[in-house]
Design a protein around this motif. Sequence first.
Motif, PDB file in Angstrom:
ATOM      1  N   LEU A 303       0.830  -1.200   0.000  1.00 41.88           N
ATOM      2  CA  LEU A 303       0.000   0.000   0.000  1.00 41.88           C
ATOM      3  C   LEU A 303       0.862   1.248   0.000  1.00 41.88           C
ATOM      4  N   SER A 304       0.466   2.250  -0.797  1.00 47.58           N
ATOM      5  CA  SER A 304       1.040   3.582  -0.646  1.00 47.58           C
ATOM      6  C   SER A 304       0.035   4.381   0.165  1.00 47.58           C
ATOM      7  N   LEU A 305       0.514   4.970   1.247  1.00 46.33           N
ATOM      8  CA  LEU A 305      -0.375   5.635   2.196  1.00 46.33           C
ATOM      9  C   LEU A 305       0.070   7.068   2.412  1.00 46.33           C
ATOM     10  N   ARG A 306      -0.907   7.941   2.640  1.00 45.75           N
ATOM     11  CA  ARG A 306      -0.549   9.293   3.061  1.00 45.75           C
ATOM     12  C   ARG A 306      -0.944   9.438   4.520  1.00 45.75           C
ATOM     13  N   ASN A 307       0.065   9.698   5.331  1.00 47.62           N
ATOM     14  CA  ASN A 307      -0.168   9.895   6.749  1.00 47.62           C
ATOM     15  C   ASN A 307      -0.893  11.229   6.912  1.00 47.62           C
ATOM     16  N   LEU A 308      -2.100  11.224   7.473  1.00 45.29           N
ATOM     17  CA  LEU A 308      -2.906  12.443   7.513  1.00 45.29           C
ATOM     18  C   LEU A 308      -2.436  13.422   8.581  1.00 45.29           C
ATOM     19  N   SER A 309      -1.555  12.988   9.492  1.00 44.83           N
ATOM     20  CA  SER A 309      -1.006  13.932  10.459  1.00 44.83           C
ATOM     21  C   SER A 309       0.218  14.632   9.885  1.00 44.83           C
ATOM     22  N   THR A 310       1.148  13.839   9.313  1.00 50.52           N
ATOM     23  CA  THR A 310       2.397  14.437   8.811  1.00 50.52           C
ATOM     24  C   THR A 310       2.256  14.834   7.348  1.00 50.52           C
ATOM     25  N   ARG A 311       1.218  14.332   6.663  1.00 49.08           N
ATOM     26  CA  ARG A 311       0.973  14.531   5.230  1.00 49.08           C
ATOM     27  C   ARG A 311       2.044  13.891   4.355  1.00 49.08           C
ATOM     28  N   GLU A 312       2.901  13.045   4.933  1.00 47.86           N
ATOM     29  CA  GLU A 312       3.963  12.359   4.187  1.00 47.86           C
ATOM     30  C   GLU A 312       3.390  11.107   3.516  1.00 47.86           C
ATOM     31  N   SER A 313       3.922  10.785   2.320  1.00 43.50           N
ATOM     32  CA  SER A 313       3.559   9.522   1.678  1.00 43.50           C
ATOM     33  C   SER A 313       4.480   8.426   2.204  1.00 43.50           C
ATOM     34  N   GLU A 314       3.904   7.290   2.503  1.00 43.72           N
ATOM     35  CA  GLU A 314       4.694   6.189   3.043  1.00 43.72           C
ATOM     36  C   GLU A 314       4.277   4.910   2.314  1.00 43.72           C
ATOM     37  N   HIS A 315       5.210   3.960   2.194  1.00 48.54           N
ATOM     38  CA  HIS A 315       4.864   2.682   1.566  1.00 48.54           C
ATOM     39  C   HIS A 315       4.966   1.556   2.574  1.00 48.54           C
ATOM     40  N   ARG A 316       3.978   0.687   2.548  1.00 50.25           N
ATOM     41  CA  ARG A 316       4.019  -0.498   3.424  1.00 50.25           C
ATOM     42  C   ARG A 316       3.867  -1.737   2.556  1.00 50.25           C
ATOM     43  N   ASP A 317       4.811  -2.697   2.663  1.00 50.47           N
ATOM     44  CA  ASP A 317       4.584  -3.955   1.947  1.00 50.47           C
ATOM     45  C   ASP A 317       3.499  -4.744   2.680  1.00 50.47           C
ATOM     46  N   TRP A 318       2.985  -5.792   2.027  1.00 50.40           N
ATOM     47  CA  TRP A 318       1.816  -6.484   2.583  1.00 50.40           C
ATOM     48  C   TRP A 318       2.081  -7.109   3.949  1.00 50.40           C
ATOM     49  N   LYS A 319       3.327  -7.547   4.172  1.00 47.59           N
ATOM     50  CA  LYS A 319       3.662  -8.128   5.478  1.00 47.59           C
ATOM     51  C   LYS A 319       3.536  -7.075   6.569  1.00 47.59           C
ATOM     52  N   THR A 320       4.065  -5.891   6.254  1.00 51.98           N
ATOM     53  CA  THR A 320       4.026  -4.807   7.231  1.00 51.98           C
ATOM     54  C   THR A 320       2.586  -4.336   7.464  1.00 51.98           C
ATOM     55  N   VAL A 321       1.795  -4.305   6.415  1.00 50.90           N
ATOM     56  CA  VAL A 321       0.384  -3.926   6.549  1.00 50.90           C
ATOM     57  C   VAL A 321      -0.267  -4.817   7.614  1.00 50.90           C
ATOM     58  N   LYS A 322       0.062  -6.116   7.529  1.00 51.92           N
ATOM     59  CA  LYS A 322      -0.514  -7.071   8.464  1.00 51.92           C
ATOM     60  C   LYS A 322       0.053  -6.857   9.873  1.00 51.92           C
ATOM     61  N   ARG A 323       1.387  -6.716   9.937  1.00 59.46           N
ATOM     62  CA  ARG A 323       2.039  -6.589  11.236  1.00 59.46           C
ATOM     63  C   ARG A 323       1.582  -5.330  11.972  1.00 59.46           C
ATOM     64  N   GLU A 324       1.404  -4.237  11.227  1.00 57.71           N
ATOM     65  CA  GLU A 324       1.012  -2.986  11.875  1.00 57.71           C
ATOM     66  C   GLU A 324      -0.498  -2.888  12.083  1.00 57.71           C
ATOM     67  N   GLY A 325      -1.206  -3.955  11.711  1.00 56.85           N
ATOM     68  CA  GLY A 325      -2.664  -3.985  11.922  1.00 56.85           C
ATOM     69  C   GLY A 325      -3.404  -2.918  11.135  1.00 56.85           C
ATOM     70  N   ILE A 326      -2.869  -2.568   9.975  1.00 54.69           N
ATOM     71  CA  ILE A 326      -3.529  -1.530   9.167  1.00 54.69           C
ATOM     72  C   ILE A 326      -4.856  -2.066   8.640  1.00 54.69           C
ATOM     73  N   ASP A 327      -5.906  -1.307   8.904  1.00 52.45           N
ATOM     74  CA  ASP A 327      -7.246  -1.755   8.502  1.00 52.45           C
ATOM     75  C   ASP A 327      -8.122  -0.529   8.270  1.00 52.45           C
ATOM     76  N   THR A 328      -9.189  -0.756   7.524  1.00 50.45           N
ATOM     77  CA  THR A 328     -10.094   0.371   7.289  1.00 50.45           C
ATOM     78  C   THR A 328     -10.753   0.764   8.608  1.00 50.45           C
ATOM     79  N   VAL A 329     -11.053   2.060   8.735  1.00 50.36           N
ATOM     80  CA  VAL A 329     -11.716   2.551   9.953  1.00 50.36           C
ATOM     81  C   VAL A 329     -12.964   3.320   9.538  1.00 50.36           C
TER      82      VAL A 329
END
Length: 388
Positions: A303-329
């Motif tokens: 996933l390419s993500l934009r952090n809404l606090s820092t406004r920075e673009s960040e990339h997470r590979d699928w393993k990291t997406v899972k590890r960091e518990g990234i999910d829709t809210v």
Amino acid sequence: MSERFCYRCGISESEGGPLIEGLCQVCFRKENPVLLIDGEINTELCQNCGSYKKRGVWVDPHTYELDELVFEVAENALLEVIGDSLDERVREFGIISPEELEEIEELSAGRAVIAFQPVDWHIEYFPAIITYEIRVKARLHELQYELHDEVKYVTVYVRQTVCPRCSRFLGGYFEAILQVRAEDRPLTEEERKVIGKLVEEKVDEIMRKDRMGFIQDTIEKEEGLDFYMGSTSSARKLAQAIKEKFGGTISEAYELVGLDRQTSREVYRTSVSIRIPKFQKGDIVADKRGNVYEVERVDGKGLSLRNLSTRESEHRDWKTVKREGIDTVESEKSEAMVTSITPTEIQLMDMKTYETYELEKPDMDLREGEIYRIVEVRGRKYLLDRKE
Ligand SMILES: [Zn+2]
Ligand SMILES: [Zn+2]
């Protein structure tokens, strides 16, 4: 030393020699023809797909132009038979044009050159019949003064049949089902289009090696797409191609569909499932530490993500997406106008309720009087971007 004579015609070695295996030059060539070929060859092509057998294996033709195809099939059969009909002393042979063959006057022992051309044919209906003139020059023996120079006529009959693949395809056969789904939601129209196109291109590629890799049928379901495939390996390759583009997980299941009457072995059908991630561009997601992001891009890597606090673009590979518990809210979107800007804060007015509120000034160019898209997650508001 006493004079020797050809045992076939009686000519003396000094006149007709040197003798080879007891024969004069002429009798040696007559008794040892190079090309031992039958006058008739039978071959066939698939009336459904144009394929034909090459060394016993069905292959797709180079051309689908019917006239050219008939000659392609006939010449393939002719060449195979020629290859099998040469005297065993020919260790090497080349196919050349009749004009080139005309010029050849010298060959080393064990070599042959062959030219062929159609001299008579009718190909308007089946069986197509083509008569070829074949000319061979060769040297079988070191002591040969003159080359063998033989001409043969062979008629090739090209008949129609149905190849094993087409007979299975036409009979509705399939070996595996490829199920394409998305996690926790139906596939979107856009995804169906992209996947349909990807599958079509990939199948063309697969079919060049796996003739059974065809798509028997495609079923549109509410939740996704089902492809009925002629081979399991083709279904697996397609699942992999979809995963590379979209990410996701592949799983397989087997279903007993009956017994093979000939071998009495159990016959299974494979279901290959590819479940693509639920995330889509524009989704609002959060990780388990509470960081909130907008999804900018989804692909096979992550996933390419934009952090809404820092406004920075960040990339997470699928393993990291899972590890960091990234999910829709759960999130609520609104629009608001910037009414004032201080070095640390901005004041906004909601465009529906006209309520005003303050946010920490985000790191971006803002202008008073412009309208922005806002998203609220867990009671906190974030500025997304300027409304177009
Ligand atoms: Zn003789
Ligand atoms: Zn066929």
